[in-house]
Design a protein around this motif. Structure first.
Motif, PDB file in Angstrom:
ATOM      1  N   ILE A 281       0.762  -1.116   0.131  1.00 17.99           N
ATOM      2  CA  ILE A 281       0.076   0.004   0.110  1.00 17.99           C
ATOM      3  C   ILE A 281       0.770   1.401  -0.115  1.00 17.99           C
ATOM      4  CG2 ILE A 281      -1.513   1.247   1.439  1.00 17.99           C
ATOM      5  CD1 ILE A 281      -2.688  -1.325   2.313  1.00 17.99           C
ATOM      6  N   GLU A 282       1.958   1.342   0.766  1.00 19.25           N
ATOM      7  CA  GLU A 282       2.622   2.445   0.995  1.00 19.25           C
ATOM      8  C   GLU A 282       3.434   2.839  -0.452  1.00 19.25           C
ATOM      9  OE1 GLU A 282       7.120   3.625   3.337  1.00 19.25           O
ATOM     10  OE2 GLU A 282       5.542   2.124   3.948  1.00 19.25           O
ATOM     11  N   ILE A 283       3.992   1.663  -1.056  1.00 23.48           N
ATOM     12  CA  ILE A 283       4.930   2.088  -2.133  1.00 23.48           C
ATOM     13  C   ILE A 283       3.944   2.369  -3.457  1.00 23.48           C
ATOM     14  CG2 ILE A 283       6.862   0.567  -1.479  1.00 23.48           C
ATOM     15  CD1 ILE A 283       5.935  -1.722  -3.161  1.00 23.48           C
ATOM     16  N   SER A 284       2.733   1.608  -3.395  1.00 21.43           N
ATOM     17  CA  SER A 284       1.663   1.800  -4.469  1.00 21.43           C
ATOM     18  C   SER A 284       1.493   3.543  -4.433  1.00 21.43           C
ATOM     19  CB  SER A 284       0.458   0.950  -4.256  1.00 21.43           C
ATOM     20  OG  SER A 284       1.143  -0.465  -4.659  1.00 21.43           O
ATOM     21  N   ALA A 285       0.824   3.908  -3.100  1.00 20.70           N
ATOM     22  CA  ALA A 285       0.599   5.325  -2.727  1.00 20.70           C
ATOM     23  C   ALA A 285       1.445   6.064  -3.376  1.00 20.70           C
ATOM     24  CB  ALA A 285       0.045   5.457  -1.437  1.00 20.70           C
ATOM     25  N   LYS A 286       2.612   5.909  -2.813  1.00 19.11           N
ATOM     26  CA  LYS A 286       3.796   6.933  -3.274  1.00 19.11           C
ATOM     27  C   LYS A 286       3.834   6.978  -4.718  1.00 19.11           C
ATOM     28  CE  LYS A 286       6.426   6.437   1.235  1.00 19.11           C
ATOM     29  NZ  LYS A 286       7.534   6.037   1.677  1.00 19.11           N
ATOM     30  N   TYR A 287       3.846   5.864  -5.387  1.00 22.53           N
ATOM     31  CA  TYR A 287       3.980   5.815  -6.910  1.00 22.53           C
ATOM     32  C   TYR A 287       2.965   6.485  -7.520  1.00 22.53           C
ATOM     33  CZ  TYR A 287       4.466   4.288 -11.686  1.00 22.53           C
ATOM     34  OH  TYR A 287       4.847   4.129 -12.985  1.00 22.53           O
ATOM     35  N   ALA A 288       1.719   6.458  -7.019  1.00 24.67           N
ATOM     36  CA  ALA A 288       0.582   6.976  -7.610  1.00 24.67           C
ATOM     37  C   ALA A 288       0.777   8.558  -7.377  1.00 24.67           C
ATOM     38  CB  ALA A 288      -0.676   6.600  -6.959  1.00 24.67           C
ATOM     39  N   ASN A 289       1.493   9.143  -6.271  1.00 29.52           N
ATOM     40  CA  ASN A 289       1.538  10.584  -6.237  1.00 29.52           C
ATOM     41  C   ASN A 289       2.569  11.112  -7.126  1.00 29.52           C
ATOM     42  OD1 ASN A 289      -0.632  11.004  -4.650  1.00 29.52           O
ATOM     43  ND2 ASN A 289       0.793  10.743  -2.792  1.00 29.52           N
ATOM     44  N   VAL A 290       3.440  10.192  -7.694  1.00 31.71           N
ATOM     45  CA  VAL A 290       4.703  10.814  -8.423  1.00 31.71           C
ATOM     46  C   VAL A 290       4.591  10.667  -9.892  1.00 31.71           C
ATOM     47  CG1 VAL A 290       6.271  10.898  -6.662  1.00 31.71           C
ATOM     48  CG2 VAL A 290       6.035   8.954  -8.082  1.00 31.71           C
ATOM     49  N   PHE A 294      -1.835  12.211 -18.396  1.00 32.41           N
ATOM     50  CA  PHE A 294      -2.614  13.183 -18.837  1.00 32.41           C
ATOM     51  C   PHE A 294      -2.746  14.385 -17.991  1.00 32.41           C
ATOM     52  CE2 PHE A 294      -4.562   8.943 -19.455  1.00 32.41           C
ATOM     53  CZ  PHE A 294      -4.449   8.820 -20.926  1.00 32.41           C
ATOM     54  N   GLY A 295      -1.487  14.672 -17.774  1.00 28.80           N
ATOM     55  CA  GLY A 295      -1.143  15.992 -17.139  1.00 28.80           C
ATOM     56  C   GLY A 295      -1.606  16.064 -15.667  1.00 28.80           C
ATOM     57  N   ARG A 296      -1.735  14.899 -15.031  1.00 26.09           N
ATOM     58  CA  ARG A 296      -2.214  14.989 -13.541  1.00 26.09           C
ATOM     59  C   ARG A 296      -1.578  13.614 -12.884  1.00 26.09           C
ATOM     60  NH1 ARG A 296      -8.554  13.909 -13.973  1.00 26.09           N
ATOM     61  NH2 ARG A 296      -8.753  13.452 -11.855  1.00 26.09           N
ATOM     62  N   GLN A 297      -1.454  13.790 -11.695  1.00 26.31           N
ATOM     63  CA  GLN A 297      -1.194  12.531 -10.821  1.00 26.31           C
ATOM     64  C   GLN A 297      -2.164  11.489 -10.958  1.00 26.31           C
ATOM     65  OE1 GLN A 297      -0.763  14.551  -7.009  1.00 26.31           O
ATOM     66  NE2 GLN A 297       1.442  14.751  -7.159  1.00 26.31           N
ATOM     67  N   ILE A 298      -1.680  10.152 -11.168  1.00 28.33           N
ATOM     68  CA  ILE A 298      -2.516   9.090 -11.310  1.00 28.33           C
ATOM     69  C   ILE A 298      -3.330   8.947 -10.093  1.00 28.33           C
ATOM     70  CG2 ILE A 298      -1.277   8.191 -13.177  1.00 28.33           C
ATOM     71  CD1 ILE A 298      -0.615   5.668 -11.099  1.00 28.33           C
ATOM     72  N   SER A 299      -2.985   9.418  -8.912  1.00 31.98           N
ATOM     73  CA  SER A 299      -3.560   9.034  -7.673  1.00 31.98           C
ATOM     74  C   SER A 299      -4.770  10.161  -7.582  1.00 31.98           C
ATOM     75  CB  SER A 299      -2.673   9.909  -6.493  1.00 31.98           C
ATOM     76  OG  SER A 299      -2.319  11.012  -6.527  1.00 31.98           O
ATOM     77  N   SER A 300      -4.947  10.941  -8.383  1.00 36.09           N
ATOM     78  CA  SER A 300      -6.287  11.769  -8.450  1.00 36.09           C
ATOM     79  C   SER A 300      -7.269  11.178  -9.240  1.00 36.09           C
ATOM     80  CB  SER A 300      -5.763  13.280  -9.236  1.00 36.09           C
ATOM     81  OG  SER A 300      -5.632  12.948 -10.584  1.00 36.09           O
ATOM     82  N   PRO A 302     -10.264   8.503  -9.891  1.00 37.37           N
ATOM     83  CA  PRO A 302     -10.822   7.757  -9.117  1.00 37.37           C
ATOM     84  C   PRO A 302     -10.786   6.146  -8.896  1.00 37.37           C
ATOM     85  CG  PRO A 302     -12.417   9.530  -9.790  1.00 37.37           C
ATOM     86  CD  PRO A 302     -11.046   9.493 -10.624  1.00 37.37           C
ATOM     87  N   LEU A 303     -10.402   5.740 -10.098  1.00 38.12           N
ATOM     88  CA  LEU A 303     -10.274   4.296 -10.206  1.00 38.12           C
ATOM     89  C   LEU A 303      -9.117   3.829  -9.674  1.00 38.12           C
ATOM     90  CD1 LEU A 303     -11.777   3.199 -13.629  1.00 38.12           C
ATOM     91  CD2 LEU A 303     -12.749   2.782 -11.283  1.00 38.12           C
ATOM     92  N   ILE A 304      -7.990   4.725  -9.510  1.00 38.10           N
ATOM     93  CA  ILE A 304      -6.615   4.304  -8.790  1.00 38.10           C
ATOM     94  C   ILE A 304      -6.946   4.363  -7.152  1.00 38.10           C
ATOM     95  CG2 ILE A 304      -4.286   5.182  -8.280  1.00 38.10           C
ATOM     96  CD1 ILE A 304      -4.641   3.767 -10.981  1.00 38.10           C
ATOM     97  N   GLY A 305      -7.812   5.417  -6.864  1.00 38.81           N
ATOM     98  CA  GLY A 305      -8.123   5.791  -5.523  1.00 38.81           C
ATOM     99  C   GLY A 305      -8.933   4.358  -4.987  1.00 38.81           C
ATOM    100  N   LYS A 306      -9.916   3.858  -5.944  1.00 40.40           N
ATOM    101  CA  LYS A 306     -10.624   2.588  -5.287  1.00 40.40           C
ATOM    102  C   LYS A 306      -9.875   1.578  -5.187  1.00 40.40           C
ATOM    103  CE  LYS A 306     -14.509   0.017  -7.361  1.00 40.40           C
ATOM    104  NZ  LYS A 306     -13.985  -1.287  -7.431  1.00 40.40           N
TER     105      LYS A 306
END
Length: 594
Positions: A281-290, A294-300, A302-306
């Protein structure tokens, strides 16, 4: 919900009554000392193991042994060993926390876990005073490394089908052992082997075998999919003369040792799965934030957040189940004097009490980690398939857990099978409750609206237990002694029991947190419990329909499905919105959150 179970918690009783929350351990109940042990383990892993992970992964025996002895210096090898024999004699909560924190050590964590768990515990619980004095101090200080030898080329889950033999010499001084053991963790460098075999080809028994004994040899390393830095070799025994004093416990009672040590191994395996899930979870959340697309963090998105929310919620369930079980076992074993002559028999009885819960943890833990690791790879996209990224290792290493310590299929059969045996022995009023439920089911009325906090979730847990009693009672009545042949049905019953244990563990943990800190400080507990209970209840309903459709047909099936429909009435919750809130916290903290 249903009637309250109080006083001593009987294994499996969660399916017929409400658990007393005061008897349930949660992570929020850990003592400062237990937290300190966890931190010490984490510091050791991050300071000594992680920097040398790549070298360990190349299967460097010397380095692994060196690091095992460093672990011994801070007490990690002696955690389960009584103080009288050079160990720390820690409680099971502390040793489970050690197992959780060792998950980040990957292959080294497995090497250490096999040594302290299935390698050392047979002597701790079942050894004679002489055997304990001879072996435990050196196992605690790392001067000797242990391995557990149960599996053979032709017998895995069917342990008692072993072909390795032991024959007593005419003068009674030694046994001659012959046979081959397969897939033995630590075999490449172990000094002490717990070997299972059949005395005179009939009596399943266990022996302490030393590497230096004539006739002991080690086969080549297996080339594995994962956990590559751990040693996995065959152990070959050719006319090995083992002193009669090295018989562990009693002739013909090796299964008592094997199965009860495996029970402990199962919930400790779940601890490793918990630790690895938190790391994923930790490494996936960190990766999603960097990572940007399409010009935005993938953590933004909803399906990644889900995905992150579901990873976090399942891990929350596993954590709640694991420490609930650990607390039960800890409480059961705490007053055993391991120096007493009958300590082995008493340990057997007390560990076996929670065999069912241990199997539940093993199945749920291994499948949770597989789910979390798979989602982690998906979040990483193509990079998740590249060895440079940690998630690839977690994904590969996770797969063995569904095979280790008895396959998940075997454990699924053990879960309802153990419950039925307890009922037949009179330990649980299972069939009485199932029979009493029949009249109640015919008179069911629609439930009232639920307004209080988690009121509906409490109701659903009670209904899930009624569903289990309905399906289980019907299965026992229909198949009676032939039920053991209905493996698909037993697996469905096991899955219902797993979901009940999961949702109730989360519910109790959350209620305790509300009582402790207030609802406003338990918001994420509440969200995850709502998600977990409603999704688990969906699963229970689906399992029940599948079981009923197998057992019945025509009008009888329609009648049973009508009763099931009454039991499953509920108002859905907004799981999409709840998961968005959980995801927001995971993304903001870049870690597992409660």
């Amino acid at each position: 919900m249903t009637e309250k179970v109080s006083e001593k918690v009987i294994g499996g009783s969660f399916v017929i009554g409400d658990a007393d929350s005061t008897s349930i351990l949660t992570p929020e109940d850990f003592t400062d000392e237990q937290r300190m042990i966890a931190e010490t383990t984490q510091d050791f892993v991050e300071g000594e193991i992680v920097p040398r992970d790549e070298e360990i992964e190349k299967l460097n025996y010397g380095l692994t042994v060196e690091l095992l002895r460093k672990a011994a210096d801070i007490g990690l090898l002696g955690a389960d060993v009584p103080e009288a024999y050079g160990g720390l004699g820690l409680d099971k909560v502390s040793t489970t926390l050690i197992g959780e924190k060792l998950a980040k050590a990957s292959s080294f964590g497995l090497s250490l876990g096999a040594h302290v768990g299935i390698g050392t515990l047979p002597i701790v619980f079942f050894g004679t005073p002489e055997q304990k004095k001879k072996y435990l101090p050196s196992l605690a200080d790392g001067s000797k490394i242990a391995a557990y030898c149960l599996t053979e080329p032709t017998s895995g889950s069917d342990a008692q089908g072993a072909k390795t033999t032991a024959v007593l010499s005419e003068d009674g001084r030694y046994y001659t052992l012959n046979g081959t053991k397969q897939f033995i963790t630590n075999a490449g460098f172990a000094d002490i082997f717990i070997v299972y075999c059949k005395v005179d080809g009939k009596h399943f028994s266990a022996f302490i075998v030393e590497r230096t004994m004539d006739g002991v040899s080690i086969g080549p390393e297996e080339k594995k999919m994962g956990i590559k830095g751990s040693s996995t070799c065959p152990l070959i025994l050719e006319d090995v003369k083992v002193p009669a004093g090295n018989l562990l416990y009693e002739i013909g009672k090796g299964h008592h040792i094997a199965f009860n040590i495996l029970n402990i191994g199962r919930f400790k395996l779940a601890a490793g799965c918990l630790g690895a899930s938190k790391e994923a979870i930790e490494i996936s959340a960190k990766y999603a934030n960097v990572r940007t697309q399409f010009g935005r963090q993938i953590s933004s998105f909803p399906l990644i957040g889900k995905k992150l929310a579901e990873m976090n919620t399942r891990t929350f369930l596993l954590e709640s189940m694991l420490y609930r079980t650990t607390g039960l076992i800890d409480d059961s074993l705490k007053d055993i004097d391991l120096d007493q002559a009958d300590s082995g028999a008493e340990s057997t009885r007390r560990i076996a009490e929670y065999a069912l819960e241990c199997s539940i943890n093993k199945v749920f833990g291994s499948e949770t980690l597989d789910f979390v690791a798979d989602h982690g790879v998906q979040i990483h996209g193509g990079y998740g398939f590249i060895q440079e990224y940690r998630i690839e290792r977690i994904y590969r290493d996770s797969r063995i857990n569904r095979i280790f310590e008895g396959t998940n299929e075997i454990n699924r059969l053990l879960i309802p099978g153990t419950l039925i045996k307890k009922a037949l022995k009179g330990d649980l009023p299972l069939m009485q409750r199932a029979m009493g439920l029949q009249q109640e089911l015919m008179q069911l009325t629609p439930s009232m609206p639920f307004e209080g906090l988690l009121e509906q979730e409490s109701h659903l847990i009670g209904m899930a237990k009624k569903i289990f009693l309905m399906i289980g009672g019907q299965a026992v009545q229909k198949y009676q002694t032939k039920l053991e042949n209905e493996q698909e049905l037993l697996s469905l019953l096991a899955d219902i029991m797993i979901q009940i244990f999961a949702m109730e563990s989360a519910y109790i943990r959350t209620k305790k947190q509300i009582d402790r800190a207030g609802a406003d400080k338990a918001e994420n507990f509440i969200r995850m419990t709502q998600i977990a209970v409603h999704e688990a209840f969906d699963a229970v309903e689906a399992f029940a329909k599948e079981a009923l459709s197998y057992m019945e047909s025509g009008d009888m099936l329609r009648t049973q499905l009508s009763i099931l429909k009454k039991l499953t009435r509920r108002t859905p919750v907004d799981t999409v919105g709840l998961k968005r809130e959980v995801a927001r916290l995971v993304i903001a903290n870049e870690s597992y959150v409660v």
